[in-house]
Design a protein around this motif. Structure first.
Motif, PDB file in Angstrom:
ATOM      1  N   LEU A 116       0.837  -1.201   0.000  1.00 23.09           N
ATOM      2  CA  LEU A 116       0.000   0.000   0.000  1.00 23.09           C
ATOM      3  C   LEU A 116       0.870   1.248   0.000  1.00 23.09           C
ATOM      4  O   LEU A 116       0.663   2.168  -0.803  1.00 23.09           O
ATOM      5  N   ASP A 117       1.860   1.294   0.891  1.00 20.23           N
ATOM      6  CA  ASP A 117       2.758   2.452   0.977  1.00 20.23           C
ATOM      7  C   ASP A 117       3.505   2.673  -0.333  1.00 20.23           C
ATOM      8  O   ASP A 117       3.667   3.812  -0.779  1.00 20.23           O
ATOM      9  N   TYR A 118       3.965   1.597  -0.940  1.00 20.73           N
ATOM     10  CA  TYR A 118       4.676   1.713  -2.215  1.00 20.73           C
ATOM     11  C   TYR A 118       3.752   2.250  -3.300  1.00 20.73           C
ATOM     12  O   TYR A 118       4.131   3.137  -4.067  1.00 20.73           O
ATOM     13  N   LEU A 119       2.529   1.747  -3.353  1.00 21.11           N
ATOM     14  CA  LEU A 119       1.568   2.206  -4.357  1.00 21.11           C
ATOM     15  C   LEU A 119       1.291   3.694  -4.222  1.00 21.11           C
ATOM     16  O   LEU A 119       1.322   4.419  -5.218  1.00 21.11           O
ATOM     17  N   ILE A 120       1.053   4.152  -3.002  1.00 22.94           N
ATOM     18  CA  ILE A 120       0.706   5.570  -2.855  1.00 22.94           C
ATOM     19  C   ILE A 120       1.872   6.489  -3.225  1.00 22.94           C
ATOM     20  O   ILE A 120       1.648   7.583  -3.737  1.00 22.94           O
ATOM     21  N   THR A 121       3.100   6.033  -3.017  1.00 21.62           N
ATOM     22  CA  THR A 121       4.230   6.860  -3.459  1.00 21.62           C
ATOM     23  C   THR A 121       4.351   6.846  -4.981  1.00 21.62           C
ATOM     24  O   THR A 121       4.715   7.855  -5.578  1.00 21.62           O
ATOM     25  N   GLN A 122       4.033   5.721  -5.607  1.00 20.03           N
ATOM     26  CA  GLN A 122       4.121   5.615  -7.069  1.00 20.03           C
ATOM     27  C   GLN A 122       3.056   6.447  -7.781  1.00 20.03           C
ATOM     28  O   GLN A 122       3.312   7.003  -8.839  1.00 20.03           O
ATOM     29  N   ILE A 123       1.856   6.522  -7.203  1.00 16.98           N
ATOM     30  CA  ILE A 123       0.775   7.228  -7.880  1.00 16.98           C
ATOM     31  C   ILE A 123       0.559   8.644  -7.346  1.00 16.98           C
ATOM     32  O   ILE A 123      -0.314   9.369  -7.826  1.00 16.98           O
ATOM     33  N   SER A 178       2.324   8.333 -19.023  1.00 11.43           N
ATOM     34  CA  SER A 178       3.001   8.463 -17.731  1.00 11.43           C
ATOM     35  C   SER A 178       1.957   8.587 -16.632  1.00 11.43           C
ATOM     36  O   SER A 178       0.818   8.989 -16.889  1.00 11.43           O
ATOM     37  N   ILE A 179       2.371   8.265 -15.430  1.00 16.00           N
ATOM     38  CA  ILE A 179       1.462   8.416 -14.295  1.00 16.00           C
ATOM     39  C   ILE A 179       1.191   9.889 -14.043  1.00 16.00           C
ATOM     40  O   ILE A 179       0.075  10.269 -13.684  1.00 16.00           O
ATOM     41  N   LYS A 180       2.176  10.723 -14.269  1.00 16.72           N
ATOM     42  CA  LYS A 180       1.991  12.168 -14.067  1.00 16.72           C
ATOM     43  C   LYS A 180       0.890  12.700 -14.983  1.00 16.72           C
ATOM     44  O   LYS A 180       0.004  13.442 -14.538  1.00 16.72           O
ATOM     45  N   ALA A 181       0.913  12.321 -16.247  1.00 17.34           N
ATOM     46  CA  ALA A 181      -0.128  12.756 -17.189  1.00 17.34           C
ATOM     47  C   ALA A 181      -1.483  12.176 -16.804  1.00 17.34           C
ATOM     48  O   ALA A 181      -2.515  12.849 -16.893  1.00 17.34           O
ATOM     49  N   ILE A 202      -5.988  -3.383  -5.534  1.00 19.78           N
ATOM     50  CA  ILE A 202      -5.696  -4.077  -6.793  1.00 19.78           C
ATOM     51  C   ILE A 202      -6.395  -3.349  -7.941  1.00 19.78           C
ATOM     52  O   ILE A 202      -5.806  -3.113  -9.001  1.00 19.78           O
ATOM     53  N   GLU A 203      -7.646  -2.969  -7.729  1.00 20.60           N
ATOM     54  CA  GLU A 203      -8.393  -2.247  -8.766  1.00 20.60           C
ATOM     55  C   GLU A 203      -7.731  -0.908  -9.092  1.00 20.60           C
ATOM     56  O   GLU A 203      -7.622  -0.533 -10.267  1.00 20.60           O
ATOM     57  N   ILE A 204      -7.290  -0.201  -8.076  1.00 22.44           N
ATOM     58  CA  ILE A 204      -6.643   1.097  -8.291  1.00 22.44           C
ATOM     59  C   ILE A 204      -5.303   0.911  -9.000  1.00 22.44           C
ATOM     60  O   ILE A 204      -4.979   1.659  -9.928  1.00 22.44           O
ATOM     61  N   ALA A 205      -4.531  -0.074  -8.578  1.00 23.31           N
ATOM     62  CA  ALA A 205      -3.243  -0.327  -9.232  1.00 23.31           C
ATOM     63  C   ALA A 205      -3.452  -0.699 -10.697  1.00 23.31           C
ATOM     64  O   ALA A 205      -2.715  -0.236 -11.576  1.00 23.31           O
ATOM     65  N   ARG A 206      -4.457  -1.508 -10.974  1.00 22.71           N
ATOM     66  CA  ARG A 206      -4.758  -1.891 -12.360  1.00 22.71           C
ATOM     67  C   ARG A 206      -5.210  -0.670 -13.164  1.00 22.71           C
ATOM     68  O   ARG A 206      -4.811  -0.490 -14.306  1.00 22.71           O
ATOM     69  N   LEU A 207      -6.031   0.194 -12.563  1.00 27.12           N
ATOM     70  CA  LEU A 207      -6.478   1.414 -13.234  1.00 27.12           C
ATOM     71  C   LEU A 207      -5.286   2.317 -13.553  1.00 27.12           C
ATOM     72  O   LEU A 207      -5.183   2.847 -14.654  1.00 27.12           O
ATOM     73  N   TYR A 208      -4.387   2.471 -12.590  1.00 29.17           N
ATOM     74  CA  TYR A 208      -3.223   3.328 -12.820  1.00 29.17           C
ATOM     75  C   TYR A 208      -2.271   2.732 -13.862  1.00 29.17           C
ATOM     76  O   TYR A 208      -1.663   3.459 -14.636  1.00 29.17           O
ATOM     77  N   ALA A 209      -2.159   1.421 -13.895  1.00 25.68           N
ATOM     78  CA  ALA A 209      -1.333   0.783 -14.927  1.00 25.68           C
ATOM     79  C   ALA A 209      -1.935   1.049 -16.303  1.00 25.68           C
ATOM     80  O   ALA A 209      -1.218   1.377 -17.256  1.00 25.68           O
ATOM     81  N   LYS A 210      -3.256   0.937 -16.406  1.00 25.58           N
ATOM     82  CA  LYS A 210      -3.943   1.210 -17.674  1.00 25.58           C
ATOM     83  C   LYS A 210      -3.823   2.694 -18.026  1.00 25.58           C
ATOM     84  O   LYS A 210      -3.559   3.049 -19.172  1.00 25.58           O
ATOM     85  N   GLY A 211      -4.018   3.546 -17.040  1.00 24.94           N
ATOM     86  CA  GLY A 211      -3.906   4.989 -17.269  1.00 24.94           C
ATOM     87  C   GLY A 211      -2.519   5.392 -17.722  1.00 24.94           C
ATOM     88  O   GLY A 211      -2.358   6.238 -18.613  1.00 24.94           O
ATOM     89  N   GLU A 212      -1.514   4.787 -17.136  1.00 28.92           N
ATOM     90  CA  GLU A 212      -0.134   5.058 -17.549  1.00 28.92           C
ATOM     91  C   GLU A 212       0.081   4.617 -18.994  1.00 28.92           C
ATOM     92  O   GLU A 212       0.732   5.313 -19.779  1.00 28.92           O
ATOM     93  N   ASP A 213      -0.504   3.493 -19.359  1.00 26.01           N
ATOM     94  CA  ASP A 213      -0.395   3.001 -20.732  1.00 26.01           C
ATOM     95  C   ASP A 213      -1.080   3.944 -21.713  1.00 26.01           C
ATOM     96  O   ASP A 213      -0.537   4.256 -22.771  1.00 26.01           O
ATOM     97  N   VAL A 214      -2.262   4.428 -21.366  1.00 27.47           N
ATOM     98  CA  VAL A 214      -3.032   5.301 -22.260  1.00 27.47           C
ATOM     99  C   VAL A 214      -2.413   6.697 -22.353  1.00 27.47           C
ATOM    100  O   VAL A 214      -2.286   7.251 -23.435  1.00 27.47           O
TER     101      VAL A 214
END
Length: 182
Positions: free
Chosen positions: A78-85, A136-139, A121-133
């Motif tokens: 959880l901590d790692y995810l929140i720093t990544q996103i 970058s996660i920033k965009a 898991i749902e949020i991580a999957r959404l962010y992975a898809k969002g990064e792909d689309v």
């Protein structure tokens, strides 16, 4: 235009008299293969956003994700995810329907409950898809914080607190990916 009259729908065989404007049915498999590869890449990126290596979890399909959810995602993930996103513990606590104070009490090795793990898991999957689309996660975060007309002029981030909201965001990402903005 594809003329179905040239095909026997019961046997799914192409009769001999079909003309050259008919579809080549072998092309149907190509997008499926491409989709499977993209979906697999998204899921692998999702696991990396949770700092979960492939060696830790034998990840082959969604049934493996169900096992991860049932076992619980660790506070460390959880901590790692929140720093990544780019979220804060307060942001994620609101999405998980728990107080940030309770989340802060977890040790790194403690596991979140099933509902919280599933949402992560749902949020991580959404962010992975969002990064792909978005590239970058920033965009993607920029889009998540913007008022989107297709979402009733609300921010996508405001939909993260429900599974249906996350599914809606996945659909919007699919539309964007295919050039449909409204």
């Amino acid at each position: 235009m594809f003329d179905k009259s040239h095909y026997d729908m019961k046997s799914k065989k192409k009769p001999q008299q079909a003309n050259e404007t008919d579809l080549d049915l072998s092309l149907v498999n190509e997008p499926v293969i491409a989709y499977v590869n993209v979906a697999r890449t998204i899921d692998m990126r999702m696991m990396s956003l949770l700092n979960t290596s492939k060696s830790t979890i034998a990840f082959h399909d969604e049934t493996d994700l169900i096992d991860v959810i049932r076992q619980g995602v660790s506070k460390k993930s959880l901590d790692y995810l929140i720093t990544q996103i780019g979220y804060t513990i307060t942001d994620i606590a609101e999405v998980l329907h728990v107080s940030d104070r309770n989340l802060r009490r977890y040790t790194a090795s403690e596991k979140l409950n099933t509902e919280q793990s599933e949402r992560l898991i749902e949020i991580a999957r959404l962010y992975a898809k969002g990064e792909d689309v978005f590239g970058s996660i920033k965009a993607f975060n920029h889009w998540m914080d913007a008022n989107i007309l297709a979402l009733g002029n609300k921010t996508p981030k405001s939909y993260l607190d429900t599974s249906l909201g996350i599914q809606l965001l996945h659909k919007e990402l699919g539309r964007i990916e295919h050039g449909v903005f409204a």
